[in-house]
Design an enzyme around this catalytic site. Structure first.
Site, PDB file in Angstrom:
ATOM      1  N   GLY A  43      -2.113  13.121  -8.870  1.00 23.33           N
ATOM      2  CA  GLY A  43      -2.773  12.403  -7.771  1.00 23.33           C
ATOM      3  C   GLY A  43      -2.840  13.138  -6.446  1.00 23.33           C
ATOM      4  O   GLY A  43      -3.795  12.986  -5.689  1.00 23.33           O
ATOM      5  N   ASP A 102       3.484   3.290  -3.157  1.00 28.17           N
ATOM      6  CA  ASP A 102       3.219   1.915  -3.602  1.00 28.17           C
ATOM      7  C   ASP A 102       4.548   1.177  -3.747  1.00 28.17           C
ATOM      8  O   ASP A 102       5.079   0.650  -2.774  1.00 28.17           O
ATOM      9  CB  ASP A 102       2.408   1.976  -4.904  1.00 28.17           C
ATOM     10  CG  ASP A 102       2.038   0.605  -5.434  1.00 28.17           C
ATOM     11  OD1 ASP A 102       2.106  -0.374  -4.666  1.00 28.17           O
ATOM     12  OD2 ASP A 102       1.677   0.499  -6.616  1.00 28.17           O
ATOM     13  N   ASP A 158      -6.648   8.060  -9.420  1.00 30.23           N
ATOM     14  CA  ASP A 158      -7.438   7.775 -10.619  1.00 30.23           C
ATOM     15  C   ASP A 158      -7.303   6.349 -11.117  1.00 30.23           C
ATOM     16  O   ASP A 158      -6.379   5.620 -10.759  1.00 30.23           O
ATOM     17  CB  ASP A 158      -6.986   8.701 -11.757  1.00 30.23           C
ATOM     18  CG  ASP A 158      -5.645   8.250 -12.345  1.00 30.23           C
ATOM     19  OD1 ASP A 158      -4.670   8.113 -11.583  1.00 30.23           O
ATOM     20  OD2 ASP A 158      -5.574   8.020 -13.565  1.00 30.23           O
TER      21      ASP A 158
HETATM   22  P1  IMP Z   1       4.940   4.079  -6.802  1.00 28.83           P
HETATM   23  O1  IMP Z   1       5.926   4.826  -7.637  1.00 28.83           O
HETATM   24  O2  IMP Z   1       4.779   2.661  -7.261  1.00 28.83           O
HETATM   25  O3  IMP Z   1       5.174   4.189  -5.314  1.00 28.83           O
HETATM   26  O4  IMP Z   1       3.497   4.641  -7.083  1.00 28.83           O
HETATM   27  C1  IMP Z   1       3.192   5.889  -6.838  1.00 28.83           C
HETATM   28  C2  IMP Z   1       2.258   6.409  -7.898  1.00 28.83           C
HETATM   29  O5  IMP Z   1       1.479   5.382  -8.543  1.00 28.83           O
HETATM   30  C3  IMP Z   1       1.289   7.272  -7.182  1.00 28.83           C
HETATM   31  O6  IMP Z   1       1.712   8.608  -7.288  1.00 28.83           O
HETATM   32  C4  IMP Z   1      -0.010   7.029  -7.900  1.00 28.83           C
HETATM   33  O7  IMP Z   1      -0.156   7.985  -8.919  1.00 28.83           O
HETATM   34  C5  IMP Z   1       0.106   5.687  -8.542  1.00 28.83           C
HETATM   35  N1  IMP Z   1      -0.620   4.659  -7.762  1.00 28.83           N
HETATM   36  C6  IMP Z   1      -0.097   3.725  -6.957  1.00 28.83           C
HETATM   37  N2  IMP Z   1      -1.036   2.944  -6.413  1.00 28.83           N
HETATM   38  C7  IMP Z   1      -2.213   3.412  -6.877  1.00 28.83           C
HETATM   39  C8  IMP Z   1      -3.577   3.019  -6.663  1.00 28.83           C
HETATM   40  O8  IMP Z   1      -3.920   2.090  -5.907  1.00 28.83           O
HETATM   41  N3  IMP Z   1      -4.508   3.748  -7.317  1.00 28.83           N
HETATM   42  C9  IMP Z   1      -4.211   4.789  -8.140  1.00 28.83           C
HETATM   43  N4  IMP Z   1      -2.945   5.181  -8.366  1.00 28.83           N
HETATM   44  C10 IMP Z   1      -1.953   4.509  -7.737  1.00 28.83           C
HETATM   45 MG    MG Z   2       0.823   9.841  -8.682  1.00 29.96          MG
END
Ligand code: IMP
Ligand code: MG
Length: 181
Positions: A43, A102, A158
């Site tokens: 990403g 996120d 993505d």
């Molecule tokens: P976390 O571990 O929940 O903070 O999410 C981080 C990872 O989830 C990021 O590196 C993204 O690859 C993916 N991600 C989180 N939110 C989105 C979104 O809205 N669209 C696409 N990928 C996301």
């Molecule tokens: Mg990611």
């Protein structure tokens, strides 16, 4: 591909301008100190390429491949490390870059791994930060844009492996999420 997008959230020009400022802030933070950039794949690929070209200083680039979404629009809750070997960060200053913050699980898990590897100092940077409660206690040191809690694509992000090459950040049409291409 653009037809699948319901709305553009952050357009190309706005991203470009924000990256100029972000690069300045990061350079100030590291203040002449040599550092290694750790890119969280896939990403952060597009964002990192544009950001680092605004930093005309000696730096090294390493990548780390993790997955947590597995084709859905919500985090699976588990961060899988996909590489056999981790980047050599022992005793070094690290700039850790991801596309979006996120739940916080990814940044927390990767940060933890890099500390275990002996990283001396870790600063983090994300293009996007969803303003919401996090599952893991972590915030980014540098944020491009704060957004609401919605699923976005483009500029590296993505949905089922697609839309990373959109030049803007946008929201997909509901029918695309329901019936993926
Ligand atoms: P976390 O571990 O929940 O903070 O999410 C981080 C990872 O989830 C990021 O590196 C993204 O690859 C993916 N991600 C989180 N939110 C989105 C979104 O809205 N669209 C696409 N990928 C996301
Ligand atoms: Mg990611």
């Amino acid at each position: 591909m653009h037809d699948d997008v319901e709305k553009v959230l952050i357009d190309e020009d706005v991203i470009e301008k924000r990256l100029d400022v972000l690069a300045e802030c990061i350079l100030e933070e590291f203040c002449g100190r040599k550092f290694v950039v750790v890119v969280i794949l896939k990403g952060a690929l597009v964002f990192t390429a544009d950001l680092l070209r605004r930093m005309p200083i000696p730096l090294e680039i390493e990548c780390i491949n993790v997955a947590s979404y597995h084709g859905a629009t919500e985090s699976s809750g588990q961060v899988d490390f996909l590489d056999a070997k981790l980047p050599p960060v022992g005793g070094r200053s690290v700039l850790l870059i991801d596309d979006i913050l996120d739940t916080g699980r990814t940044l927390a898990a990767v940060g933890q791994k890099l500390r275990e590897q002996g990283a001396e100092m870790i600063k983090s940077c994300v293009l996007l930060c969803k303003d919401k409660e996090r599952a893991a206690e972590v915030e980014a040191d540098h944020v491009g844009f704060h957004i609401g809690d919605e699923f976005v694509v483009g500029y590296g992000l993505d949905f089922r492996g697609l839309y990373r090459n959109l030049p803007f950040v946008g929201v997909l049409k509901e029918k695309i999420i329901r019936n993926p291409p």
